[in-house]
Design an enzyme around this catalytic site. Structure first.
Site, PDB file in Angstrom:
ATOM      1  N   PRO A 155      -5.461  -5.115  -0.561  1.00 32.04           N
ATOM      2  CA  PRO A 155      -5.109  -4.848  -1.963  1.00 32.04           C
ATOM      3  C   PRO A 155      -3.694  -4.294  -2.074  1.00 32.04           C
ATOM      4  O   PRO A 155      -3.304  -3.384  -1.332  1.00 32.04           O
ATOM      5  CB  PRO A 155      -6.154  -3.813  -2.398  1.00 32.04           C
ATOM      6  CG  PRO A 155      -7.297  -4.000  -1.451  1.00 32.04           C
ATOM      7  CD  PRO A 155      -6.684  -4.414  -0.147  1.00 32.04           C
ATOM      8  N   LEU A 156      -2.933  -4.825  -2.997  1.00 31.17           N
ATOM      9  CA  LEU A 156      -1.545  -4.425  -3.147  1.00 31.17           C
ATOM     10  C   LEU A 156      -1.421  -2.948  -3.503  1.00 31.17           C
ATOM     11  O   LEU A 156      -0.494  -2.270  -3.050  1.00 31.17           O
ATOM     12  CB  LEU A 156      -0.864  -5.289  -4.213  1.00 31.17           C
ATOM     13  CG  LEU A 156       0.647  -5.112  -4.372  1.00 31.17           C
ATOM     14  CD1 LEU A 156       1.353  -5.413  -3.056  1.00 31.17           C
ATOM     15  CD2 LEU A 156       1.175  -6.012  -5.478  1.00 31.17           C
ATOM     16  N   CYS A 157      -2.365  -2.425  -4.306  1.00 31.40           N
ATOM     17  CA  CYS A 157      -2.290  -1.021  -4.696  1.00 31.40           C
ATOM     18  C   CYS A 157      -2.446  -0.108  -3.487  1.00 31.40           C
ATOM     19  O   CYS A 157      -1.794   0.940  -3.381  1.00 31.40           O
ATOM     20  CB  CYS A 157      -3.352  -0.708  -5.748  1.00 31.40           C
ATOM     21  SG  CYS A 157      -5.036  -1.095  -5.238  1.00 31.40           S
ATOM     22  N   THR A 158      -3.315  -0.514  -2.548  1.00 35.94           N
ATOM     23  CA  THR A 158      -3.502   0.272  -1.328  1.00 35.94           C
ATOM     24  C   THR A 158      -2.252   0.231  -0.460  1.00 35.94           C
ATOM     25  O   THR A 158      -1.797   1.255   0.075  1.00 35.94           O
ATOM     26  CB  THR A 158      -4.703  -0.262  -0.517  1.00 35.94           C
ATOM     27  OG1 THR A 158      -5.879  -0.177  -1.322  1.00 35.94           O
ATOM     28  CG2 THR A 158      -4.899   0.524   0.759  1.00 35.94           C
TER      29      THR A 158
ATOM     30  N   GLN B 186       0.572   2.333  -2.441  1.00 35.70           N
ATOM     31  CA  GLN B 186       0.385   3.733  -2.828  1.00 35.70           C
ATOM     32  C   GLN B 186      -0.372   4.575  -1.810  1.00 35.70           C
ATOM     33  O   GLN B 186      -0.022   5.739  -1.603  1.00 35.70           O
ATOM     34  CB  GLN B 186      -0.353   3.782  -4.173  1.00 35.70           C
ATOM     35  CG  GLN B 186       0.395   3.079  -5.301  1.00 35.70           C
ATOM     36  CD  GLN B 186      -0.401   3.025  -6.580  1.00 35.70           C
ATOM     37  OE1 GLN B 186      -1.430   3.685  -6.719  1.00 35.70           O
ATOM     38  NE2 GLN B 186       0.058   2.228  -7.536  1.00 35.70           N
TER      39      GLN B 186
END
Length: 406
Positions: A202-205, A208
């Site tokens: 996941p890009l958010c993981t 961030q």
């Protein structure tokens, strides 16, 4: 090419070729000169000179195939030496194809292996059409699909130029071998669903809350590289400078978040989606492929029909079954692919669909972001879509009115 098919090295092969047996194909005709004919006239292309490729070259040459070409774009790395036995420490940074060919030529009397240190896409159809059989030992689904499209296209133009493809693949303790006769048996595209999808984080993981070494590497690959474009072009997983840059940036990001375990080898594995190889699995699959080549050329026994799976993770298991041709296959059916989309859809949505669809699994379709209406596309319009997975652009027929489906 001088060959000696008498007693000695090739005696075991002559026992199979100079007399018939209960397993012989109905068209098999034993002959004292059959082995020498195979050695003189059978020209084989081995695609890949890595873990599986080294085993293929060894097995094929020991089964009497002396006229071979090998193509590989990679160079030898220290990590290769534990299983790619044609290479030595003094060969590090040298082209795999050239070193492998030289080793076989020195070790096997009469062998004439010709190396090609280049990408498979750098060779045209005339190059591939000179071979009687193509044997693949690749670690890339994209490369397999490209080779498949080349051989399928040769079956069409010129007509009936059928070059069999023997494909082997390994994944840890699992492996498979298959025979593809263009136009007759299931091709790579017919069975695309057999290949596992690439793992994506996941890009958010990644951006961030990175927790793994792979997250740091993927952040550099997906975020920093496009932003900084250090070499002014896309990432080349086979370019050591590119991998080194990603490795160093990933180390910096890992230190920021207290993440250890980032290595050059792991970086290369994440970028190229490399699965750890097991030498014994490579040996088994290469032996299966070489045996099928021998049976296909000589007719001394029926060929496999047409797909074999192998697993030695817990004991030894092997099973052979027939993969069926797909009637609307994107590569070998020669039929337009029908897709349905909304009239207000953009071509960006079409691109995303072609990439994400398990049926097509394209990598970078050659279209731009405009609406279908802007292009003047009407019901039933046929569109060619270029992609790195295919030599011949597949044709898509577009219809409107419902959510995009295939």
């Amino acid at each position: 090419m001088e060959t000696n098919t008498g007693n000695g090295r090739w005696n075991h092969l002559n026992k199979l070729l100079t007399r018939t047996g209960p397993c012989a194909d109905g068209s098999f005709e034993p002959s004292e000169t059959l082995l020498s004919d195979i050695q003189k006239y059978c020209k084989i292309l081995v695609v890949g000179a890595g873990g599986l490729g080294c085993e293929l070259l060894k097995s094929l040459s020991l089964m009497g195939f002396l006229n071979m070409h090998v193509i590989d774009m990679d160079t030898i790395d220290l990590s290769n030496l534990n299983r790619q036995f044609l290479f030595r420490q003094s060969d590090i940074d040298k082209p795999k194809a050239e070193v492998a060919a030289s080793f076989i030529n020195k070790r096997i009397p009469g062998a004439q292996v010709v190396p090609h240190y280049k990408r498979i896409q750098d060779c045209d159809s005339d190059f591939y059409s000179q071979f009687g059989i193509v044997v693949c030992g690749l670690d890339s689904v994209v490369a397999r699909r490209w080779i498949n499209s080349v051989l399928v296209s040769l079956d069409v133009d010129p007509p009936n130029k059928q070059i069999p493809l023997i494909d082997g693949g390994t994944e840890g303790f699992k492996g498979n071998a298959r025979i593809i006769i263009p136009g007759k048996s299931a091709c790579i595209e017919c069975t695309l669903n057999l290949y596992p999808p690439q793992v994506n984080f996941p890009l958010c993981t990644i951006a961030q809350t990175p927790r793994l070494p792979e997250h740091c590497i993927e952040y550099v690959r997906m975020m920093q590289w496009p932003a900084e474009t250090p070499f002014g072009k896309d990432i080349d997983g086979d370019n050591p400078e590119h991998i080194q840059w990603i490795f160093e940036k990933a180390l910096e990001r890992g230190s920021q978040y207290g993440i250890s375990g980032i290595t050059y080898r792991l970086t290369q594995g994440v970028v190229k989606n490399i699965i750890p190889a097991v030498a014994s699995t490579n040996a088994v699959i290469a032996a299966a492929c070489a045996t099928e080549v021998f049976k296909l050329v000589s007719g001394c026994a029926p060929i496999m029909n047409n797909y074999m799976v192998f697993n030695d993770a817990d004991g030894i298991y092997a099973y052979t079954y027939e993969q069926e041709k797909k009637k609307d296959c994107m590569a070998c059916s020669l039929e337009s692919q029908i897709i349905t989309l909304r009239e207000e859809s953009t071509l960006r949505e079409l691109i995303d669909f072609l990439i994400e669809s398990p049926v097509y699994q394209m990598r970078s379709p050659g279209v731009t972001m405009v609406t279908a209406e802007d292009l003047g596309v009407r019901e039933g319009t046929e569109v060619n879509v270029t992609d790195v997975t295919s030599l011949i652009p597949p044709i898509f027929k577009i219809y409107f009115d419902s959510p995009m489906t295939s």
